[in-house]
Write a protein that holds these residues in place. Structure first.
Motif, PDB file in Angstrom:
ATOM      1  N   ILE A  35       9.781   0.989   5.089  1.00 44.44           N
ATOM      2  CA  ILE A  35      10.323   0.196   3.990  1.00 44.44           C
ATOM      3  C   ILE A  35      11.509  -0.584   4.536  1.00 44.44           C
ATOM      4  O   ILE A  35      12.273  -0.075   5.355  1.00 44.44           O
ATOM      5  CB  ILE A  35      10.702   1.085   2.784  1.00 44.44           C
ATOM      6  CG1 ILE A  35      11.025   0.236   1.560  1.00 44.44           C
ATOM      7  CG2 ILE A  35      11.828   2.058   3.108  1.00 44.44           C
ATOM      8  CD1 ILE A  35      11.026   1.020   0.248  1.00 44.44           C
ATOM      9  N   GLY A  36      11.628  -1.852   4.125  1.00 43.04           N
ATOM     10  CA  GLY A  36      12.752  -2.645   4.613  1.00 43.04           C
ATOM     11  C   GLY A  36      12.510  -4.122   4.408  1.00 43.04           C
ATOM     12  O   GLY A  36      11.696  -4.529   3.577  1.00 43.04           O
ATOM     13  N   GLY A  37      13.233  -4.941   5.157  1.00 43.58           N
ATOM     14  CA  GLY A  37      13.086  -6.382   4.986  1.00 43.58           C
ATOM     15  C   GLY A  37      13.633  -7.135   6.190  1.00 43.58           C
ATOM     16  O   GLY A  37      14.044  -6.516   7.175  1.00 43.58           O
ATOM     17  N   HIS A  78       5.300   5.538   7.243  1.00 41.22           N
ATOM     18  CA  HIS A  78       5.715   4.719   6.104  1.00 41.22           C
ATOM     19  C   HIS A  78       6.947   3.924   6.513  1.00 41.22           C
ATOM     20  O   HIS A  78       7.883   4.480   7.092  1.00 41.22           O
ATOM     21  CB  HIS A  78       6.034   5.602   4.888  1.00 41.22           C
ATOM     22  CG  HIS A  78       6.550   4.805   3.722  1.00 41.22           C
ATOM     23  ND1 HIS A  78       7.894   4.619   3.466  1.00 41.22           N
ATOM     24  CD2 HIS A  78       5.882   4.129   2.757  1.00 41.22           C
ATOM     25  CE1 HIS A  78       8.019   3.877   2.379  1.00 41.22           C
ATOM     26  NE2 HIS A  78       6.825   3.558   1.934  1.00 41.22           N
ATOM     27  N   MET A  85      12.336  -7.350   0.339  1.00 36.96           N
ATOM     28  CA  MET A  85      12.065  -5.937   0.648  1.00 36.96           C
ATOM     29  C   MET A  85      10.565  -5.674   0.490  1.00 36.96           C
ATOM     30  O   MET A  85       9.968  -6.030  -0.514  1.00 36.96           O
ATOM     31  CB  MET A  85      12.854  -5.051  -0.342  1.00 36.96           C
ATOM     32  CG  MET A  85      12.957  -3.631   0.072  1.00 36.96           C
ATOM     33  SD  MET A  85      14.406  -3.360   1.105  1.00 36.96           S
ATOM     34  CE  MET A  85      15.720  -3.388  -0.144  1.00 36.96           C
ATOM     35  N   HIS A  86       9.972  -5.081   1.471  1.00 39.83           N
ATOM     36  CA  HIS A  86       8.572  -4.682   1.316  1.00 39.83           C
ATOM     37  C   HIS A  86       8.307  -3.398   2.100  1.00 39.83           C
ATOM     38  O   HIS A  86       9.191  -2.889   2.784  1.00 39.83           O
ATOM     39  CB  HIS A  86       7.628  -5.815   1.715  1.00 39.83           C
ATOM     40  CG  HIS A  86       7.678  -6.166   3.161  1.00 39.83           C
ATOM     41  ND1 HIS A  86       8.638  -6.979   3.701  1.00 39.83           N
ATOM     42  CD2 HIS A  86       6.886  -5.784   4.194  1.00 39.83           C
ATOM     43  CE1 HIS A  86       8.422  -7.111   5.005  1.00 39.83           C
ATOM     44  NE2 HIS A  86       7.371  -6.388   5.335  1.00 39.83           N
ATOM     45  N   GLN A  87       7.094  -2.886   1.978  1.00 37.15           N
ATOM     46  CA  GLN A  87       6.762  -1.639   2.656  1.00 37.15           C
ATOM     47  C   GLN A  87       5.376  -1.736   3.286  1.00 37.15           C
ATOM     48  O   GLN A  87       4.580  -2.613   2.957  1.00 37.15           O
ATOM     49  CB  GLN A  87       6.857  -0.443   1.698  1.00 37.15           C
ATOM     50  CG  GLN A  87       5.944  -0.538   0.511  1.00 37.15           C
ATOM     51  CD  GLN A  87       6.057   0.671  -0.423  1.00 37.15           C
ATOM     52  OE1 GLN A  87       6.653   1.684  -0.075  1.00 37.15           O
ATOM     53  NE2 GLN A  87       5.463   0.567  -1.596  1.00 37.15           N
ATOM     54  N   ALA A  88       5.100  -0.828   4.206  1.00 35.35           N
ATOM     55  CA  ALA A  88       3.807  -0.764   4.877  1.00 35.35           C
ATOM     56  C   ALA A  88       3.521   0.682   5.242  1.00 35.35           C
ATOM     57  O   ALA A  88       4.449   1.470   5.460  1.00 35.35           O
ATOM     58  CB  ALA A  88       3.818  -1.632   6.139  1.00 35.35           C
ATOM     59  N   SER A  89       2.245   1.029   5.283  1.00 33.56           N
ATOM     60  CA  SER A  89       1.831   2.381   5.635  1.00 33.56           C
ATOM     61  C   SER A  89       0.759   2.317   6.708  1.00 33.56           C
ATOM     62  O   SER A  89       0.038   1.321   6.825  1.00 33.56           O
ATOM     63  CB  SER A  89       1.277   3.106   4.403  1.00 33.56           C
ATOM     64  OG  SER A  89       2.256   3.197   3.392  1.00 33.56           O
ATOM     65  N   GLY A 132      15.420  -1.450   8.160  1.00 35.31           N
ATOM     66  CA  GLY A 132      14.691  -0.601   7.229  1.00 35.31           C
ATOM     67  C   GLY A 132      14.689   0.847   7.646  1.00 35.31           C
ATOM     68  O   GLY A 132      15.561   1.298   8.407  1.00 35.31           O
ATOM     69  N   LEU A 133      13.699   1.576   7.122  1.00 37.94           N
ATOM     70  CA  LEU A 133      13.589   3.002   7.399  1.00 37.94           C
ATOM     71  C   LEU A 133      12.122   3.327   7.672  1.00 37.94           C
ATOM     72  O   LEU A 133      11.249   3.021   6.853  1.00 37.94           O
ATOM     73  CB  LEU A 133      14.087   3.818   6.196  1.00 37.94           C
ATOM     74  CG  LEU A 133      14.178   5.338   6.416  1.00 37.94           C
ATOM     75  CD1 LEU A 133      15.312   5.689   7.379  1.00 37.94           C
ATOM     76  CD2 LEU A 133      14.395   6.059   5.080  1.00 37.94           C
TER      77      LEU A 133
END
Lengths: 139, 139, 139
Positions: C137-139, C135, C1-5, C36-37
């Motif tokens: 978030i997911g994987g 934003h 799981m990671h995120q990015a902006s 993800g979202l």
């Protein structure tokens, strides 16, 4: 932390509000998430989502009366008329309400207030099958 | 990546907009999240959430005037009247605005624009205690 | 799981709806997220976000006509007038639509319905540069 996705199909019987809370809660109950965020996303532009009171059905009737007056089916008013007189009002009603809702999950359940339910709001007069994308993230 | 949840109580003094940004920001400041997503979910159907300008208070007055005209307290218009003439208009106002807002977090702070604040919009005339569920996910 | 902006800038040419789906999809395509979202947050209070039909441009024209009638530029009606006659109507239109949208990601793509696009709705008459915080978030 993990996530899960699901697609819910809702068969509507034409214009009106349909309580999808039990279906969403049933799917959530099968996921191993105690704390998290559940997102509902409606994949249509002539229906929408609203959170409203779950106690007095007159609230839903009054809400529908309000929208029917605010966004009338008025032949000649809308350029977009090829899909029927109820289609453009449906798009406007959708813009005025929600296409997406995210609800926190606490102790494995939707953190709704006592009097809240999640409704799919069908704006077309004919029955439709509506698809709702669900996404859950948490742990 | 981790998450945190919180419940905020807001005591309103009746109809109007209440800036909850400082309370939300204060809670966020105590969490070890630099980048993430913060969700506010209002657990009521006769109040709502809006993001509006934080500079000129006349914006909030004009917004309230608009909704008072669009959704009047009209005795006899609504079937749902047992909770007072302001209750059904409150439900309609809530449907037209937001029950939930998700705001990205960047460098440990809400990624609001310079002129944005998050308001709890009380639609009832009497004071109420409103509960706001907060959910934060990030790292 | 990671995120990015990410921050997206959209140059508008004044009042109207601007399809930002391709820009958002292009950014998403560069992220290694299958499920993800994705959240879009508009950092302004005189523009907003809506999901609407992407097929018949008349839908967008009718939507704009509806809002122009519902929230008229009426000199003398609004206290907040120092930023021009279109500014207070812009704030009201923003309150009636969305400042934020979260869309599930499935198989690396936005889980939009076939006929859905994400529009930035510019409510001011003059061109503006609008900033959209993304934003994921997911994987």
């Amino acid at each position: 932390m993990h996530q899960a996705s699901h697609q819910l199909s809702v068969a509507t019987r034409g214009r009106g509000l349909y309580d999808v809370t039990p279906d969403v809660a049933a799917w959530l109950a099968g996921q191993a998430v105690r704390e998290g965020l559940l997102t509902l996303f409606l994949r249509h532009t002539s229906a929408s989502l609203v959170i409203q009171e779950n106690a007095d059905p007159d609230v839903l009737r009054d809400l529908e009366s309000f929208f029917a007056t605010l966004v009338p089916e008025a032949p000649g008013r809308y350029r977009h008329s090829s899909e029927g007189p109820d289609d453009m009002p449906a798009h406007i009603r959708a813009a005025l309400t929600q296409t997406q809702l995210s609800i926190p999950v606490a102790e494995g359940r939707l953190a709704l207030g006592t009097w809240q339910a999640v409704y799919l709001y069908e704006h077309r007069t004919a029955p439709h099958t509506r698809r709702l994308a669900l996404h859950l993230i948490g742990g």
